[in-house]
Design a protein around this motif. Structure first.
Motif, mmCIF file in Angstrom:
data_model
loop_
_atom_site.group_PDB
_atom_site.id
_atom_site.type_symbol
_atom_site.label_atom_id
_atom_site.label_comp_id
_atom_site.label_asym_id
_atom_site.label_seq_id
_atom_site.Cartn_x
_atom_site.Cartn_y
_atom_site.Cartn_z
ATOM 1 N N ALA A 2 -5.196 -5.440 -1.955
ATOM 2 C CA ALA A 2 -5.321 -4.584 -0.779
ATOM 3 C C ALA A 2 -6.734 -4.638 -0.204
ATOM 4 C CB ALA A 2 -4.944 -3.144 -1.110
ATOM 5 N N LYS A 58 -7.904 8.081 -3.377
ATOM 6 C CA LYS A 58 -6.855 9.105 -3.467
ATOM 7 C C LYS A 58 -6.680 9.527 -4.916
ATOM 8 C CE LYS A 58 -2.169 10.218 -1.884
ATOM 9 N NZ LYS A 58 -0.935 9.731 -1.217
ATOM 10 N N ASP A 61 -8.476 -2.483 -5.339
ATOM 11 C CA ASP A 61 -7.171 -3.098 -5.555
ATOM 12 C C ASP A 61 -7.253 -4.556 -5.086
ATOM 13 O OD1 ASP A 61 -4.468 -4.075 -4.843
ATOM 14 O OD2 ASP A 61 -3.825 -2.074 -5.413
ATOM 15 N N ARG A 73 0.818 -1.215 0.000
ATOM 16 C CA ARG A 73 0.000 0.000 0.000
ATOM 17 C C ARG A 73 0.853 1.267 0.000
ATOM 18 N NH1 ARG A 73 -3.324 -1.965 4.963
ATOM 19 N NH2 ARG A 73 -1.637 -3.499 4.967
ATOM 20 N N ALA A 90 -7.569 0.379 2.523
ATOM 21 C CA ALA A 90 -6.386 1.202 2.781
ATOM 22 C C ALA A 90 -5.637 0.823 4.055
ATOM 23 C CB ALA A 90 -6.776 2.672 2.839
ATOM 24 N N TYR A 91 -6.294 0.908 5.199
ATOM 25 C CA TYR A 91 -5.587 0.601 6.446
ATOM 26 C C TYR A 91 -6.579 0.325 7.570
ATOM 27 C CZ TYR A 91 -6.158 5.734 6.714
ATOM 28 O OH TYR A 91 -6.643 7.007 6.674
ATOM 29 N N ASN A 104 -11.373 2.126 3.890
ATOM 30 C CA ASN A 104 -10.980 2.388 2.507
ATOM 31 C C ASN A 104 -10.640 3.857 2.304
ATOM 32 O OD1 ASN A 104 -10.546 1.794 -0.254
ATOM 33 N ND2 ASN A 104 -12.519 2.702 -0.750
ATOM 34 N N ALA A 107 -7.036 6.404 -7.443
ATOM 35 C CA ALA A 107 -7.046 5.039 -6.932
ATOM 36 C C ALA A 107 -8.131 4.883 -5.883
ATOM 37 C CB ALA A 107 -5.686 4.685 -6.330
ATOM 38 N N ASN A 108 -9.011 3.917 -6.118
ATOM 39 C CA ASN A 108 -9.961 3.483 -5.092
ATOM 40 C C ASN A 108 -9.370 2.197 -4.518
ATOM 41 O OD1 ASN A 108 -12.028 2.502 -3.530
ATOM 42 N ND2 ASN A 108 -13.633 2.875 -5.052
ATOM 43 N N TRP A 109 -8.774 2.290 -3.330
ATOM 44 C CA TRP A 109 -8.004 1.166 -2.807
ATOM 45 C C TRP A 109 -8.860 -0.060 -2.516
ATOM 46 C CZ3 TRP A 109 -2.897 0.143 -2.629
ATOM 47 C CH2 TRP A 109 -2.053 1.178 -3.032
ATOM 48 N N GLY A 132 -0.089 5.863 -2.619
ATOM 49 C CA GLY A 132 -0.631 5.257 -1.411
ATOM 50 C C GLY A 132 -0.217 6.076 -0.210
ATOM 51 N N HIS A 185 2.823 3.072 -2.655
ATOM 52 C CA HIS A 185 2.820 2.968 -4.113
ATOM 53 C C HIS A 185 3.533 4.172 -4.737
ATOM 54 C CE1 HIS A 185 0.405 2.601 -8.111
ATOM 55 N NE2 HIS A 185 1.647 2.178 -8.225
#
Length: 422
Positions: free
Chosen positions: A364, A264, A361, A43, A367-368, A261, A356-358, A59, A45
């Motif tokens: 992924a 970005k 992915d 994540r 996101a976190y 999510n 980017a819509n994580w 990311g 990037h």
């Protein structure tokens, strides 16, 4: 000296995986990293410098707070940090305002937080203590912080985990790595290879079998036998790997850890047009709003003509059907509204754009992580080294900056030390 024949497989070449692999290889272990992507970083990037005029990050971008593990690693790599400087603004729907962090109910909020003994969700905390109409502005601000900054759901997020963040207004020290996070990843990857770590790209792990040791199977048919395996994949991917029953039961504790999510968007322009006009925006850093893409920031104190858009939390699901160009268009629409400029003028000045819509992915699924009231107990379960399959990553970090690169690095280091103590 450690027996080099002892083999450890690390699943994932993100920050946690690279850190764990380096420490184990330094101690004499034979280490293989299996990475589903065609690059290291996960994540993190890094984007081509030629595209945005500097080493941009698609990311993770910021170093939050003290981050002792990150800073020690940067020192070792000969890299430096640049603190963020400037002023924050907000858009109230009609005009840009200099952000004022003071809330007339701030003392009441701090008192209620200090008195809190038993954890509860953010939404329950607000309903219990600040349900009256007079607190509407504060509730909105807190929810915006929880959803946008922490990518968390207020209906599930832990109040105790976020208490320190609220006490300082949610604005801890932030900086960027000169050269971007990609420079740190490149250093770690080179360190791994220099100590004999084999990094296999395109290796999508599908199953793990455990006995006296472990067997790791990939979708391409490759099989790796090892003494231990460290899973550093994002939490949603744990459900996609076939695990032994006991390990699967242990992994189910991850359901008590939130995972959020982020959308970005990076837009490079011919020039920094947002500095035009009467409003003095030369030192603009962050801009907050309630537009479709609600948060934006510049690269201050650097002068790059780039704006980065950010949308975090459960409401990103509203944009799940949009592709990258649709997201860029939504970003331009949001900027046009905030700066009261013709949309076409902004669009014509775009030189480069990435969105980017994580959540979309495949490696992924978001996101976190973030903490719920049950997260600390879940982390304790997942951190147990009671077999050949271990878990590591930012979601397992029990410090104050969960969900950060610092958390991933610290967790990877801790997992390596756990194996070496055996």
């Amino acid at each position: 000296m450690s027996d080099r024949s002892e083999h450890i497989v690390v699943v994932g070449a993100g920050a946690a995986g690279l850190m764990a692999a380096r420490e184990l290889a330094r101690a004499g272990k034979r280490v293989t990293i299996l990475e589903a992507r065609d690059r290291c970083g996960g994540r993190i990037h890094p984007l081509p410098a030629a595209q945005f005029g500097y080493a941009a990050d698609g990311g993770a971008e910021f170093v939050h707070g003290e981050a002792p593990v990150t800073r020690a690693l940067l020192h070792e790599a000969g890299l430096s940090l640049q603190a963020i400087e400037g002023t924050q603004r907000s858009f109230d729907g009609t005009k840009l305002l200099r952000e004022i962090h003071h809330d007339p109910h701030e003392a009441e909020l701090h008192a209620a937080l200090n008195d809190l003994k038993d954890d509860l969700t953010v939404a329950d905390f607000l309903r219990r203590h600040f349900a009256a109409d007079e607190y509407a502005r504060m509730r909105h601000s807190i929810r915006r912080m929880v959803e946008g900054y922490d990518a968390a759901d207020p209906e599930r997020a832990s109040t105790l985990a976020l208490r320190e963040e609220w006490m300082n207004g949610g604005h801890g020290m932030q900086a960027r790595i000169v050269g971007g996070y990609g420079a740190l990843v490149a250093f770690l990857a080179a360190e791994c290879r220099g100590h004999g770590v084999a990094i296999r790209f395109g290796a999508v792990v599908s199953a793990i079998e455990a006995g006296r040791g472990a067997v790791v199977r990939c979708t391409g048919g490759e099989v790796f036998a090892c003494d231990d395996v460290i899973l550093t994949v994002p939490l949603p991917l744990l459900r996609e790997i076939a695990l032994p029953e006991a390990v699967r039961e242990k992994a189910s504790a991850a359901d008590d850890i939130g995972f959020g999510n982020v959308v970005k968007i990076l837009l490079r322009f011919t020039r920094p047009w947002w500095r035009d006009g009467a409003a003095d925006l030369d030192d603009l850093t962050f801009l907050l709003s309630d537009e479709t893409i609600p948060v934006w920031w510049t690269q201050r104190p650097a002068e790059h003509p780039v704006l980065t858009g950010w949308f975090g939390g459960p409401r990103t699901a509203e944009l799940s059907g949009l592709d990258a160009q649709d997201l860029v268009d939504a970003g331009i629409d949001s900027l046009a509204a905030m700066f009261a400029r013709p949309r076409d003028d902004i669009a014509r000045s775009v030189v480069a754009a990435i969105a980017a819509n994580w959540a979309r992915d495949p490696f992924a699924r978001g996101a976190y992580s973030w903490a719920t009231p049950r997260t600390r107990a879940a982390q304790t379960i997942l951190a147990r080294a009671d077999g050949p399959v271990l878990f590591s990553g930012e979601a397992l970090y029990r410090g104050r900056d969960m969900g950060t690169v610092e958390a991933a690095l610290a967790s990877g280091l801790e997992t390596a030390e756990t194996i070496l103590r055996r």
